[in-house]
Motif scaffolding. Sequence first.
Motif, PDB file in Angstrom:
ATOM      1  N   GLU A 187      38.857  33.030  36.657  1.00 20.14           N
ATOM      2  CA  GLU A 187      37.810  32.304  36.973  1.00 20.14           C
ATOM      3  C   GLU A 187      36.848  33.728  36.298  1.00 20.14           C
ATOM      4  N   GLU A 188      37.403  35.126  36.383  1.00 23.50           N
ATOM      5  CA  GLU A 188      36.004  36.114  36.517  1.00 23.50           C
ATOM      6  C   GLU A 188      37.505  37.209  36.738  1.00 23.50           C
ATOM      7  N   ASP A 189      36.933  38.606  36.598  1.00 20.39           N
ATOM      8  CA  ASP A 189      37.894  39.951  36.242  1.00 20.39           C
ATOM      9  C   ASP A 189      38.131  39.830  38.533  1.00 20.39           C
ATOM     10  N   THR A 190      39.454  39.397  38.126  1.00 14.08           N
ATOM     11  CA  THR A 190      40.395  39.551  39.299  1.00 14.08           C
ATOM     12  C   THR A 190      41.215  40.828  40.299  1.00 14.08           C
ATOM     13  N   HIS A 221      49.516  31.503  35.135  1.00 14.19           N
ATOM     14  CA  HIS A 221      50.209  30.495  35.520  1.00 14.19           C
ATOM     15  C   HIS A 221      50.574  29.545  34.868  1.00 14.19           C
ATOM     16  N   ASN A 222      51.090  28.763  33.668  1.00 19.27           N
ATOM     17  CA  ASN A 222      51.102  27.836  32.623  1.00 19.27           C
ATOM     18  C   ASN A 222      52.172  27.067  32.778  1.00 19.27           C
ATOM     19  N   ILE A 273      44.177  36.838  46.827  1.00 18.00           N
ATOM     20  CA  ILE A 273      42.989  37.223  46.086  1.00 18.00           C
ATOM     21  C   ILE A 273      42.283  38.397  47.164  1.00 18.00           C
ATOM     22  N   LYS A 274      42.240  39.418  46.293  1.00 19.25           N
ATOM     23  CA  LYS A 274      41.160  40.323  47.238  1.00 19.25           C
ATOM     24  C   LYS A 274      39.528  39.952  46.637  1.00 19.25           C
ATOM     25  N   THR A 275      39.643  40.199  45.371  1.00 18.65           N
ATOM     26  CA  THR A 275      37.874  40.030  44.756  1.00 18.65           C
ATOM     27  C   THR A 275      38.507  39.042  43.765  1.00 18.65           C
ATOM     28  N   GLY A 276      37.630  38.102  42.848  1.00 18.20           N
ATOM     29  CA  GLY A 276      37.148  37.574  42.378  1.00 18.20           C
ATOM     30  C   GLY A 276      37.236  36.315  42.521  1.00 18.20           C
ATOM     31  N   GLU A 328      57.376  46.149  50.660  1.00 18.50           N
ATOM     32  CA  GLU A 328      58.096  46.572  49.282  1.00 18.50           C
ATOM     33  C   GLU A 328      58.007  45.358  48.517  1.00 18.50           C
ATOM     34  N   ASN A 329      57.382  44.183  48.662  1.00 18.27           N
ATOM     35  CA  ASN A 329      57.441  42.858  47.402  1.00 18.27           C
ATOM     36  C   ASN A 329      55.958  42.831  46.937  1.00 18.27           C
ATOM     37  N   LEU A 330      54.657  43.361  47.794  1.00 19.10           N
ATOM     38  CA  LEU A 330      53.622  42.529  47.464  1.00 19.10           C
ATOM     39  C   LEU A 330      53.438  43.970  46.535  1.00 19.10           C
ATOM     40  N   TYR A 331      52.672  43.577  45.402  1.00 19.95           N
ATOM     41  CA  TYR A 331      52.507  43.936  44.073  1.00 19.95           C
ATOM     42  C   TYR A 331      50.398  44.147  44.057  1.00 19.95           C
ATOM     43  N   PRO A 332      49.485  45.020  44.104  1.00 25.23           N
ATOM     44  CA  PRO A 332      48.552  45.189  43.324  1.00 25.23           C
ATOM     45  C   PRO A 332      48.171  44.306  41.892  1.00 25.23           C
ATOM     46  N   VAL A 333      47.885  43.203  41.951  1.00 21.74           N
ATOM     47  CA  VAL A 333      48.132  43.063  40.096  1.00 21.74           C
ATOM     48  C   VAL A 333      45.818  42.843  40.249  1.00 21.74           C
ATOM     49  N   SER A 334      45.750  42.687  38.985  1.00 22.74           N
ATOM     50  CA  SER A 334      44.357  42.491  38.060  1.00 22.74           C
ATOM     51  C   SER A 334      44.681  41.393  36.830  1.00 22.74           C
ATOM     52  N   TYR A 335      43.713  40.582  36.573  1.00 21.46           N
ATOM     53  CA  TYR A 335      43.404  40.129  35.989  1.00 21.46           C
ATOM     54  C   TYR A 335      42.180  40.017  35.442  1.00 21.46           C
ATOM     55  N   HIS A 336      41.856  39.786  33.963  1.00 17.06           N
ATOM     56  CA  HIS A 336      40.929  40.138  33.285  1.00 17.06           C
ATOM     57  C   HIS A 336      40.486  38.382  33.292  1.00 17.06           C
TER      58      HIS A 336
END
Length: 219
Positions: free
Chosen positions: A98-101, A38-39, A50-53, A24-32
Motif C-alpha cells: 500500500e505504501e513503501d514498505t 504475491h499474485n 512488516i517493519k514499516t509501511g 539465517e533465513n530471515l532476510y530484509p526486503v523492501s517494496y515500493h
Amino acid sequence: MKLAKCTYTFWDKLTPEQQEFLWENLYPVSYHKGDIIHNGEYSCIGVVLIKTGGLRVFMLSSEGKEITLYRLGPQEVCVLSASCILQNITFDVCVEAEEDTEALLIPSAQYQKLIKQNIYAENFTYSLVIDRFSNVMWAMEQLLFMRFDKRLAIFLLDELSKTGNPRISLTHEQIAKYMGSAREVVSRMLKYFAKEGMIEMSRGGIRILDKEKLRELTV
C-alpha cells in the motif's frame, strides 16, 4: 531482529538449532508502493513480517474487479503470501504494498521446514490463518449484507482510528478499490455525507468533521 522475536511468539519454544535456522533465513526486503508481492498461484514468496509501511490483501475477479479482504500494518505478519505451504487453502489472493514498505521475509521452503519440525511454530501459523479468515468473513459480510452508507462510515472511521488524523488522503477511486465498489457509488455517498456535514471533500482527500454522526450510521 528484536521485532521478529516479539512477533514470532513461538521463539522461546524453538530449539537453539531452530532459532539459528530462523535467523539465517530471515532476510530484509523492501517494496515500493504499488508493488504486487504475491499474485495467486503464481507466487509464493514466503512469510512477511512488516517493519514499516503496509500491505493490502485482495481478490481479483476475472473482470478485473478488486475486493480488499484486509490490510496489514507494522509488526503484523502476512502468511497468505506463503499460501502454497498451507494445506486446504483453495482460493487465490493478491498482496500489494500500500505504501513503501520495509519487512523481513522467511522464504516459503524454509518456513515450511520450520513448521514441520516445531508444533508451536505450526500452531502460530494456523492461528494466524484463522484470524485472517475472520477478517475475510467480515469483509464478505459487509459486501453482501450491509448497506453501503454503513460500510463507508465504518471504512472512514477505521481510517481515522489508524492515524488519528481527521484528514484521509485517499481518492474516491482508491476508496472504491478498497471497498470493492464503483467510484461513482463512492462519490455519490461521499457527496451525501458532505451535505449532511459529516465530512468535507477536497482534491485528493477527505476531512472528517463529525465522527459522532458517522458513528450513528454504523449502529
